[in-house]
Scaffold this active site. Structure first.
Site, PDB file in Angstrom:
ATOM      1  N   ASN A  41      64.444  39.244  10.997  1.00  0.00           N
ATOM      2  CA  ASN A  41      63.044  39.497  11.351  1.00  0.00           C
ATOM      3  C   ASN A  41      62.756  40.987  11.466  1.00  0.00           C
ATOM      4  OD1 ASN A  41      62.602  36.741  11.484  1.00  0.00           O
ATOM      5  ND2 ASN A  41      62.888  36.628  13.703  1.00  0.00           N
ATOM      6  N   LYS A 191      67.897  46.085  24.026  1.00  0.00           N
ATOM      7  CA  LYS A 191      66.561  45.490  24.102  1.00  0.00           C
ATOM      8  C   LYS A 191      66.617  44.069  24.685  1.00  0.00           C
ATOM      9  CE  LYS A 191      62.813  43.538  21.680  1.00  0.00           C
ATOM     10  NZ  LYS A 191      63.181  42.329  22.449  1.00  0.00           N
ATOM     11  N   LEU A 230      58.535  42.247  28.159  1.00  0.00           N
ATOM     12  CA  LEU A 230      57.923  41.528  29.283  1.00  0.00           C
ATOM     13  C   LEU A 230      56.988  40.430  28.794  1.00  0.00           C
ATOM     14  CD1 LEU A 230      57.043  44.641  31.477  1.00  0.00           C
ATOM     15  CD2 LEU A 230      59.082  43.208  31.626  1.00  0.00           C
ATOM     16  N   ASP A 261      61.299  40.713  17.966  1.00  0.00           N
ATOM     17  CA  ASP A 261      61.980  41.388  16.861  1.00  0.00           C
ATOM     18  C   ASP A 261      61.043  42.374  16.167  1.00  0.00           C
ATOM     19  OD1 ASP A 261      64.000  39.527  17.476  1.00  0.00           O
ATOM     20  OD2 ASP A 261      63.138  38.083  16.073  1.00  0.00           O
TER      21      ASP A 261
END
Length: 323
Positions: A41, A191, A230, A261
């Site tokens: 992605n 991440k 978030l 992504d």
């Protein structure tokens, strides 16, 4: 060139429904099939926006051949590593109110030889890119879950490949593989989403201050920066001494699958200082949730003007209160 690794790719099938009712026969209003997996992605989004990228993936069976064909049809460079097991198929049920239900199938187990071949293909692909243009800002990204047989320390080996070629390494994973990679150090960017970060540090993170403190623990272990997703409430970017939040007005998503992504792809694609890279990342993610299935947004869909960036956000607020 940004090289991505997806250790457990998939064919992603999305069905759009008015409303999901368990135990009933339902009719989908639309259906989509995309080459899926978090690293894929990222590459798809980058290539769609004119950024050079190549996806390294293990593929097997008719499903693997279909995945490669879908990428080829869209002009997405792919380095396919043949494996014995068939590539998995994941199902997403997307309702009109924005609710998304995803069922991920188990992927094939990899043998030790197949894991070695995957790492060798990754090292070769990255090495060729660096050798072709040594002065370009290359990067390596690994994303997603690990297949059976890969071992929880696979991403530690990937980080070593990045160091060998002197390129920054970004990682988007969770659980024990994330824990081991963070402990080993050497990440340019981690991440996690807020739940994954809470799992990593072993405690609830209800406030922005809690999230920033947890991210700084990751930084202290040897990661340069942490980008915390978030969901509908934007994202945080945290370094050793600074933090920023970015988000925008509420919106109704078509599909949230792959949005994180695309957010990572936006961050990697953006030049300039950290706050502007975060703004771009969130703008890409917001555009992604307005596309069906795991489709990537067009450049014209990106609205950085709708994204607000706040330096050192109030640590006493919850993520929801930031928006």
């Amino acid at each position: 060139m940004i090289v991505t690794l997806t250790p457990s790719p998939s064919l992603d099938r999305t069905l759009e429904l008015d409303h999901l009712v368990r135990g009933e026969v339902l009719r989908a209003s639309a259906a989509y099939v995309h080459a899926g997996g978090k690293g894929i992605n990222v590459t798809r989004a980058l290539v769609h926006h004119g950024v050079a990228s190549c996806a390294v993936v293990p593929v097997g069976g008719a499903e693997g051949a279909r995945l490669v064909a879908l990428l080829d049809e869209r002009g997405v460079p792919v380095r396919a590593v043949p494996v014995t097991g068939a590539t998995r198929t994941n199902i997403t049920l997307a309702e009109t109110d924005g609710t998304t239900t995803k069922v991920n199938a188990p992927g094939p187990a990899l043998t030790a030889d197949e894991v070695d071949a995957l790492l060798a293909a990754l090292e070769s692909t990255l090495g060729e890119a660096v050798a072709a243009d040594p002065d370009a800002p290359h990067a390596l990204v690994a994303a997603g879950s690990l297949p059976r047989g890969a071992g929880d320390d696979l991403f530690v080996h990937v980080a070593a490949i990045a160091r060998l070629h002197g390129v920054p390494f970004s990682l988007d994973t969770s659980g024990e593989p994330l824990r081991r990679a963070v402990a080993a150090g050497g990440l340019d960017l981690a991440k996690p989403n807020d739940d994954e970060l809470a799992e990593l540090v072993g405690r609830a993170l209800p406030t922005v201050g809690d999230l920033v403190s947890a991210a700084r623990e990751v930084v202290a272990a040897g990661t340069r920066q942490v980008l915390v997703s978030l969901g509908a409430h934007g994202a945080l970017l945290v370094t050793a001494h600074e933090s920023w939040w970015a988000g925008g007005p509420p919106l109704v998503p078509l599909s949230t699958v792959g949005a994180g992504d695309t957010t990572l792809a936006g961050f990697l694609s953006a030049p300039g200082p950290a706050p502007e890279r975060l703004r771009t990342a969130v703008a890409w993610g917001r555009a992604a949730v307005r596309t069906p299935g795991t489709a990537v947004p067009d450049p014209s869909d990106i609205d950085t003007g709708a994204v607000r960036v706040v330096a050192e956000p109030d640590p006493h607020l919850s993520p929801k209160e930031l928006t």
